[in-house]
Motif scaffolding. Structure first.
Motif, PDB file in Angstrom:
ATOM      1  N   ILE A  51       0.780  -1.254   0.109  1.00 34.77           N
ATOM      2  CA  ILE A  51      -0.188  -0.038  -0.084  1.00 34.77           C
ATOM      3  C   ILE A  51       0.908   1.392  -0.156  1.00 34.77           C
ATOM      4  N   LEU A  52       1.732   1.268   0.838  1.00 36.09           N
ATOM      5  CA  LEU A  52       2.823   2.492   0.867  1.00 36.09           C
ATOM      6  C   LEU A  52       3.617   2.353  -0.263  1.00 36.09           C
ATOM      7  N   LEU A  53       3.865   1.567  -1.270  1.00 36.38           N
ATOM      8  CA  LEU A  53       4.355   1.678  -2.573  1.00 36.38           C
ATOM      9  C   LEU A  53       3.451   2.309  -3.602  1.00 36.38           C
ATOM     10  N   LYS A  54       2.158   2.124  -3.323  1.00 38.68           N
ATOM     11  CA  LYS A  54       1.266   2.641  -4.104  1.00 38.68           C
ATOM     12  C   LYS A  54       1.132   4.129  -4.001  1.00 38.68           C
ATOM     13  N   TRP A  55       1.101   4.625  -2.631  1.00 41.08           N
ATOM     14  CA  TRP A  55       1.081   5.778  -2.284  1.00 41.08           C
ATOM     15  C   TRP A  55       2.161   6.595  -3.014  1.00 41.08           C
ATOM     16  N   CYS A  56       3.427   5.953  -2.800  1.00 38.28           N
ATOM     17  CA  CYS A  56       4.658   6.358  -3.402  1.00 38.28           C
ATOM     18  C   CYS A  56       4.556   6.778  -4.854  1.00 38.28           C
ATOM     19  N   LYS A  57       4.000   5.781  -5.575  1.00 41.66           N
ATOM     20  CA  LYS A  57       3.836   6.091  -7.227  1.00 41.66           C
ATOM     21  C   LYS A  57       2.487   6.999  -7.219  1.00 41.66           C
ATOM     22  N   ILE A  58       1.375   7.100  -6.724  1.00 44.84           N
ATOM     23  CA  ILE A  58       0.632   8.156  -6.920  1.00 44.84           C
ATOM     24  C   ILE A  58       1.008   9.590  -6.680  1.00 44.84           C
ATOM     25  N   LEU A  59       1.847   9.757  -5.314  1.00 45.85           N
ATOM     26  CA  LEU A  59       2.437  11.059  -5.199  1.00 45.85           C
ATOM     27  C   LEU A  59       3.692  11.446  -5.560  1.00 45.85           C
ATOM     28  N   GLU A  60       4.298  10.356  -6.294  1.00 38.56           N
ATOM     29  CA  GLU A  60       5.693  10.518  -6.675  1.00 38.56           C
ATOM     30  C   GLU A  60       6.582  11.023  -5.747  1.00 38.56           C
ATOM     31  N   TYR A  61       6.727  10.163  -4.653  1.00 32.85           N
ATOM     32  CA  TYR A  61       7.357  10.519  -3.379  1.00 32.85           C
ATOM     33  C   TYR A  61       8.035   9.360  -2.778  1.00 32.85           C
ATOM     34  N   ASP A  62       8.954   9.082  -2.483  1.00 33.79           N
ATOM     35  CA  ASP A  62       9.614   8.027  -1.965  1.00 33.79           C
ATOM     36  C   ASP A  62       9.505   8.142  -0.449  1.00 33.79           C
ATOM     37  N   PHE A  63       8.468   7.281   0.146  1.00 30.39           N
ATOM     38  CA  PHE A  63       8.150   7.366   1.812  1.00 30.39           C
ATOM     39  C   PHE A  63       9.130   6.569   2.389  1.00 30.39           C
ATOM     40  N   PHE A  64       9.383   5.526   1.650  1.00 32.54           N
ATOM     41  CA  PHE A  64      10.458   4.430   2.411  1.00 32.54           C
ATOM     42  C   PHE A  64      11.821   5.364   2.578  1.00 32.54           C
ATOM     43  N   ARG A  65      12.074   6.357   2.076  1.00 30.04           N
ATOM     44  CA  ARG A  65      13.152   6.893   2.552  1.00 30.04           C
ATOM     45  C   ARG A  65      13.281   7.655   3.960  1.00 30.04           C
ATOM     46  N   LEU A  66      12.063   7.837   4.231  1.00 32.58           N
ATOM     47  CA  LEU A  66      12.022   8.408   5.682  1.00 32.58           C
ATOM     48  C   LEU A  66      12.302   7.483   6.662  1.00 32.58           C
ATOM     49  N   TYR A  67      11.844   6.393   6.370  1.00 32.94           N
ATOM     50  CA  TYR A  67      12.466   5.068   7.192  1.00 32.94           C
ATOM     51  C   TYR A  67      13.874   4.862   7.241  1.00 32.94           C
ATOM     52  N   SER A  68      14.713   4.912   6.106  1.00 30.39           N
ATOM     53  CA  SER A  68      15.859   4.576   5.913  1.00 30.39           C
ATOM     54  C   SER A  68      16.659   5.709   6.629  1.00 30.39           C
ATOM     55  N   GLN A  69      16.093   6.721   6.623  1.00 29.01           N
ATOM     56  CA  GLN A  69      16.774   7.998   7.374  1.00 29.01           C
ATOM     57  C   GLN A  69      16.726   7.998   8.841  1.00 29.01           C
ATOM     58  N   HIS A  70      15.506   7.344   9.433  1.00 31.92           N
ATOM     59  CA  HIS A  70      15.193   6.912  10.584  1.00 31.92           C
ATOM     60  C   HIS A  70      16.449   5.974  10.949  1.00 31.92           C
ATOM     61  N   LEU A  71      16.557   4.960  10.338  1.00 32.91           N
ATOM     62  CA  LEU A  71      17.573   3.992  10.573  1.00 32.91           C
ATOM     63  C   LEU A  71      18.997   4.603  10.797  1.00 32.91           C
ATOM     64  N   ILE A  72      19.261   5.449   9.974  1.00 32.79           N
ATOM     65  CA  ILE A  72      20.411   6.184  10.035  1.00 32.79           C
ATOM     66  C   ILE A  72      20.670   6.930  11.150  1.00 32.79           C
ATOM     67  N   PHE A  73      19.751   7.609  11.688  1.00 28.54           N
ATOM     68  CA  PHE A  73      19.813   8.645  12.931  1.00 28.54           C
ATOM     69  C   PHE A  73      19.597   7.820  14.023  1.00 28.54           C
ATOM     70  N   TYR A  74      18.449   6.918  14.012  1.00 23.56           N
ATOM     71  CA  TYR A  74      18.148   5.976  15.449  1.00 23.56           C
ATOM     72  C   TYR A  74      18.462   4.835  15.588  1.00 23.56           C
ATOM     73  N   ALA A  75      19.072   4.242  14.662  1.00 17.79           N
ATOM     74  CA  ALA A  75      19.387   2.722  14.927  1.00 17.79           C
ATOM     75  C   ALA A  75      20.881   2.313  14.269  1.00 17.79           C
ATOM     76  N   PRO A  76      21.935   3.230  14.815  1.00 24.36           N
ATOM     77  CA  PRO A  76      23.079   2.900  14.306  1.00 24.36           C
ATOM     78  C   PRO A  76      23.603   1.347  14.272  1.00 24.36           C
ATOM     79  N   PRO A  77      24.609   0.883  13.237  1.00 26.50           N
ATOM     80  CA  PRO A  77      24.784  -0.240  13.195  1.00 26.50           C
ATOM     81  C   PRO A  77      25.717  -0.749  14.721  1.00 26.50           C
ATOM     82  N   SER A  78      25.445  -1.952  15.002  1.00 23.27           N
ATOM     83  CA  SER A  78      26.087  -2.534  16.388  1.00 23.27           C
ATOM     84  C   SER A  78      27.593  -2.652  16.091  1.00 23.27           C
ATOM     85  N   PRO A  79      28.163  -2.404  16.981  1.00 25.50           N
ATOM     86  CA  PRO A  79      29.829  -2.614  16.895  1.00 25.50           C
ATOM     87  C   PRO A  79      30.117  -4.086  17.043  1.00 25.50           C
ATOM     88  N   ALA A  80      31.240  -4.426  16.212  1.00 30.25           N
ATOM     89  CA  ALA A  80      31.575  -5.929  16.252  1.00 30.25           C
ATOM     90  C   ALA A  80      31.823  -6.251  17.790  1.00 30.25           C
TER      91      ALA A  80
END
Length: 146
Positions: A51-80
């Motif tokens: 459903i989100l993918l359909k919204w991305c298509k009709i609105l021509e906006y990548d809503f998934f990128r919001l979640y990618s940016q969330h991961l970068i800011f709030y879920a940094p990779p765990s250290p080895a």
């Protein structure tokens, strides 16, 4: 700037829908749903990916990128576990670059530094942004004297 910590996707879709001035009739036809079902969707804080993918298509906006940016800011990779440990994870899934620094992320970091909310070292430590990258951003987008 959008709050990336708590993403309410329905509200964000509704905002974009109003900005693009797309009629409810067009949206209903695209989704093959009634107006009431679309309005219910806009009240949800999360949606199924199809459903989100359909919204991305009709609105021509990548809503998934919001979640990618969330991961970068709030879920940094765990250290080895061990400093010398080398990750050798082979996956059949596509591999992506570790960090996607969009203009929104850069603006957020610069704004955070300008407001005094965080120091340069705090940004480096909390968001795992390399020191050289941060200093390049500051030189390019801002003239901080911290």
């Amino acid at each position: 700037m959008t709050n990336l910590k708590n993403i309410h996707i329905g509200t964000l879709i509704e905002t974009k829908l109003k900005e693009e001035k797309i009629s409810m009739e067009r949206v209903c036809a695209f989704f093959k749903l009634e107006t009431q079902e679309i309005l219910q969707m806009l009240k949800l804080d999360s949606l199924e990916t199809e459903i989100l993918l359909k919204w991305c298509k009709i609105l021509e906006y990548d809503f998934f990128r919001l979640y990618s940016q969330h991961l970068i800011f709030y879920a940094p990779p765990s250290p080895a576990k061990n400093k010398g440990e080398v990750k050798n994870n082979k996956s059949s899934l596509p591999l992506f670059r570790k960090n996607l620094y969009t203009q929104e992320i850069i603006d957020f970091v610069i704004e955070t530094l300008n407001s005094g909310e965080k120091t340069r070292q705090q940004v480096i430590d909390e968001y795992k942004i390399p020191k050289t990258t941060l200093y390049k951003w500051i030189a390019k987008y801002n003239s901080l004297d911290n």
